[in-house]
Design an enzyme around this catalytic site. Structure first.
Site, short mmCIF file in Angstrom:
data_model
loop_
_atom_site.label_atom_id
_atom_site.label_comp_id
_atom_site.label_asym_id
_atom_site.label_seq_id
_atom_site.Cartn_x
_atom_site.Cartn_y
_atom_site.Cartn_z
CE LYS A 22 -1.69 1.52 4.11
NZ LYS A 22 -1.39 2.90 4.48
CG ASN A 23 2.26 2.65 3.55
OD1 ASN A 23 1.13 3.07 3.26
ND2 ASN A 23 2.61 2.33 4.78
NE ARG A 92 0.29 11.42 7.57
CZ ARG A 92 0.51 12.61 8.08
NH1 ARG A 92 -0.50 13.38 8.40
NH2 ARG A 92 1.73 13.05 8.26
CB CYS A 116 -4.72 6.20 10.18
SG CYS A 116 -5.28 4.63 9.57
NE ARG A 121 -0.25 9.96 10.45
CZ ARG A 121 -0.53 8.95 9.62
NH1 ARG A 121 -1.72 8.45 9.56
NH2 ARG A 121 0.41 8.47 8.83
N PRO A 122 0.79 16.26 11.95
CG PRO A 122 2.30 17.62 13.09
CD PRO A 122 1.53 16.34 13.22
CB ILE A 123 2.25 17.70 6.50
CG1 ILE A 123 1.27 18.84 6.21
CG2 ILE A 123 1.56 16.36 6.44
CD1 ILE A 123 0.81 18.86 4.74
CG ASP A 124 5.72 20.06 11.47
OD1 ASP A 124 5.07 19.00 11.41
OD2 ASP A 124 6.68 20.21 12.26
CG ASP A 307 3.15 0.67 10.01
OD1 ASP A 307 2.16 1.36 9.83
OD2 ASP A 307 4.31 1.07 9.76
NE ARG A 421 -7.55 4.34 5.45
CZ ARG A 421 -7.16 5.49 5.94
NH1 ARG A 421 -7.66 5.91 7.06
NH2 ARG A 421 -6.26 6.20 5.33
N1 EPU Z 1 5.35 14.12 11.86
C1 EPU Z 1 5.27 15.45 12.22
N2 EPU Z 1 5.41 16.39 11.24
C2 EPU Z 1 5.63 16.05 9.95
C3 EPU Z 1 5.74 14.69 9.60
C4 EPU Z 1 5.60 13.73 10.58
O1 EPU Z 1 5.06 15.78 13.38
O2 EPU Z 1 5.75 16.94 9.10
C5 EPU Z 1 5.22 13.11 12.91
C6 EPU Z 1 4.00 12.23 12.69
O3 EPU Z 1 2.85 12.79 13.26
C7 EPU Z 1 4.42 10.95 13.36
C8 EPU Z 1 5.94 10.89 13.09
O4 EPU Z 1 6.34 12.23 12.84
O5 EPU Z 1 4.20 11.03 14.73
C9 EPU Z 1 6.36 10.02 11.92
O6 EPU Z 1 5.66 10.41 10.76
P1 EPU Z 1 6.06 9.96 9.31
O7 EPU Z 1 5.94 11.15 8.44
O8 EPU Z 1 7.33 9.20 9.29
O9 EPU Z 1 4.90 8.91 9.01
P2 EPU Z 1 3.87 9.02 7.82
O10 EPU Z 1 4.63 9.32 6.60
O11 EPU Z 1 2.74 9.86 8.21
C10 EPU Z 1 4.11 6.56 7.03
C11 EPU Z 1 3.20 5.43 6.70
C12 EPU Z 1 2.64 4.89 8.00
C13 EPU Z 1 3.81 4.38 8.82
C14 EPU Z 1 4.82 5.52 9.06
C15 EPU Z 1 6.09 5.05 9.72
C16 EPU Z 1 2.27 5.94 4.56
C17 EPU Z 1 1.09 6.33 3.79
N3 EPU Z 1 2.13 5.90 5.87
O12 EPU Z 1 3.35 7.52 7.73
O13 EPU Z 1 1.82 3.80 7.67
O14 EPU Z 1 3.34 3.92 10.05
O15 EPU Z 1 5.20 6.10 7.80
O16 EPU Z 1 6.83 4.27 8.84
O17 EPU Z 1 3.32 5.65 3.98
C18 EPU Z 1 -0.13 2.50 7.75
O18 EPU Z 1 0.24 1.98 6.69
O19 EPU Z 1 -1.10 2.07 8.43
C19 EPU Z 1 0.59 3.67 8.25
C20 EPU Z 1 0.08 4.46 9.18
#
Ligand code: EPU
Length: 443
Positions: A22-23, A92, A116, A121-124, A307, A421
């Site tokens: 998926k990812n 997301r 989820c 989960r911000p994207i800062d 995960d 999902r």
């Molecule tokens: N975070 C921030 N700011 C940001 C980016 C991340 O605070 O700008 C925080 C997040 O809130 C989290 C941590 O940093 O607490 C890690 O976030 P990351 O960006 O690494 O995770 P993600 O990209 O949101 C992806 C996967 C997740 C997987 C994580 C860890 C996808 C679509 N999602 O999430 O997968 O758990 O990386 O490897 O690729 C799932 O498949 O169920 C899933 C949640």
């Protein structure tokens, strides 16, 4: 709105094939925005998140057709660089369109992402990094949208303050068409990112990892279409391996990627789990019947993935002794605990002793939910019993399915669209292993 009815207590036995990741699928679909030539993507799982991503792309003007696990994607010009709130709120990764759209068209408007609900989960980190490449991005709190524009993205040396998986990928998708060289430092290392890099490279991008956490991208003028088959889903493999072992069964997993599961297999073996390498892509998971409580701390790759911790918790309910799970990546990933408690699990929350939480945790400490705990202890073995359960997020959903497969009696699980999902037809595949699981359509 469907529900699962599961009668537990049957040891799962037989063969199961892991679907495409998926990812990776979601990101390669976004990568199709980087070219006006056709992309043909194979091994795409038939899951809801892929449907949602196709909805996002369709709104932008992308055309696609599907033939089983293959998707053909084309677009000539983006006629609308704005993602509607209702589409984006469900996924997301929709915010990842910022990368390719800024690089190719110089504008993108997308809401604060959904998906989820694992804490804030911000994207800062994504936004700040894109700004370093010359993007002007304004967040309007009145409508919840990011308004992004850029005359031309330029290369930059960007150091992520903390690990971010999709942040790294969003920047890759921007940098491949930016002017000059971009260096991503403290970039994420998940194998799914390298699969995206392999696809982008086939499209003509120039990307290399100069060190495990450093990625160097030379911007290209144009990328072309390609045909790509995505890697197997590591999270599915862990889920099905645990499903076999926790039910005292014996499962053979095809399309296995155990070479990417080192951190899981280490702990799994310490806990008494056994595996047999049948061939390069086939792994058998089983036990001799005794599991030992074994602690885990989640980390980004190459650590024990966040995960996997929820399915691991179910395994630990059947292990002898007290084990701990310390979640360090997300600040809110124990939503399944209340449901396991309903089934008789012995789980307690605790606050792990951490000297400098802001540095230690992967999430921003300031975003944490007050009163939320990052650790749980699990005392086992426990005879779980049936219950009526509610799913809150994808991995928690798969976890409750595992728990119900172990529990005596008939359990009802509501909210299975969360499982849909990320897992393709999970009930049919588990049934093939002997599971007694039915999907009931709810009105
Ligand atoms: N975070 C921030 N700011 C940001 C980016 C991340 O605070 O700008 C925080 C997040 O809130 C989290 C941590 O940093 O607490 C890690 O976030 P990351 O960006 O690494 O995770 P993600 O990209 O949101 C992806 C996967 C997740 C997987 C994580 C860890 C996808 C679509 N999602 O999430 O997968 O758990 O990386 O490897 O690729 C799932 O498949 O169920 C899933 C949640």
């Amino acid at each position: 709105m469907d529900k699962f009815i599961i009668t537990g207590g049957v040891p799962l036995k037989g063969e199961i094939t892991v679907a495409g990741a998926k990812n990776v699928a979601l990101k390669i679909l976004v990568a199709s925005l980087l070219t006006d030539e056709e992309m043909v993507v194979h091994n795409v799982p038939l899951i809801r998140d892929v449907d949602l991503m196709l909805d996002v792309l369709a709104v932008l003007g992308v055309k696609y057709s599907r033939d089983g696990h293959t998707i053909h994607v084309t677009h000539n010009h983006i006629h609308n660089a704005k993602v509607p709130l209702d589409v984006a709120a469900r996924l997301r990764t929709s915010s990842m369109i910022l990368g390719p759209l800024l690089a190719r068209y110089g504008a993108a408007t997308t809401p604060n992402p959904g998906g989820c609900r694992l804490g804030a989960r911000p994207i800062d980190r994504h936004i700040n990094a894109l700004k370093e490449m010359g993007a002007d991005i304004q967040y309007h709190s009145d409508d919840g949208y990011f308004y992004a524009k850029a005359k031309e993205l330029h290369g930059a040396t960007i150091r992520f303050p903390k690990n971010t998986h999709t942040g790294t990928e969003t920047l890759l998708l921007a940098a491949v068409l930016a002017r000059g060289r971009t260096i991503l430092e403290n970039a994420a290392q998940e194998p799914e990112i390298d699969d995206l890099i392999a696809c982008l490279t086939q499209m003509g991008a120039n990307i290399r990892r100069s060190a495990p956490r450093t990625i160097v991208i030379e911007g290209a003028k144009k990328l072309h279409g390609t045909e790509y088959s995505i890697m197997a889903d590591r999270n599915e493999e862990v889920t099905f391996a645990i499903a076999g072992v926790v039910t005292a069964g014996d499962v053979i997993i095809k399309n296995s990627s155990r070479h990417n599961l080192g951190a899981f297999l280490d702990v799994y073996q310490r806990a008494g789990g056994k595996f047999q390498e049948i061939d390069d892509r086939t792994t058998r998971y089983y036990t001799d019947g005794y599991l030992t409580a074994t602690d885990i701390v989640t980390h980004p790759h190459p650590g024990f993935m966040t995960d996997w911790q929820a399915p691991w918790a179910v395994l630990m309910t059947q292990a002898n002794g007290i084990s701990c799970i310390h979640e360090t990546v997300f600040e809110s990933r124990f939503s399944y605990v209340s449901q396991l408690l309903k089934m008789g699990a012995h789980i307690e929350f605790f606050d792990p002793d951490v000297e400098d939480p802001e540095t230690f945790y992967n999430f921003n400490w300031a975003d944490r939910v007050e009163g939320y705990h990052q650790g749980i202890t699990i005392r086992g073995p426990t005879t779980l019993h049936n219950a009526v359960l509610e799913i809150n997020d994808l991995r928690a959903g798969a976890t409750l399915v595992l728990a119900a497969l172990v529990a005596a009696g008939e359990s009802v699980i509501h909210g299975v669209e969360q499982v849909d999902r990320g897992y393709e037809k999970i009930e049919e595949r588990l049934r093939a292993l002997g599971a007694r699981i039915q999907r009931i359509k709810e009105e």
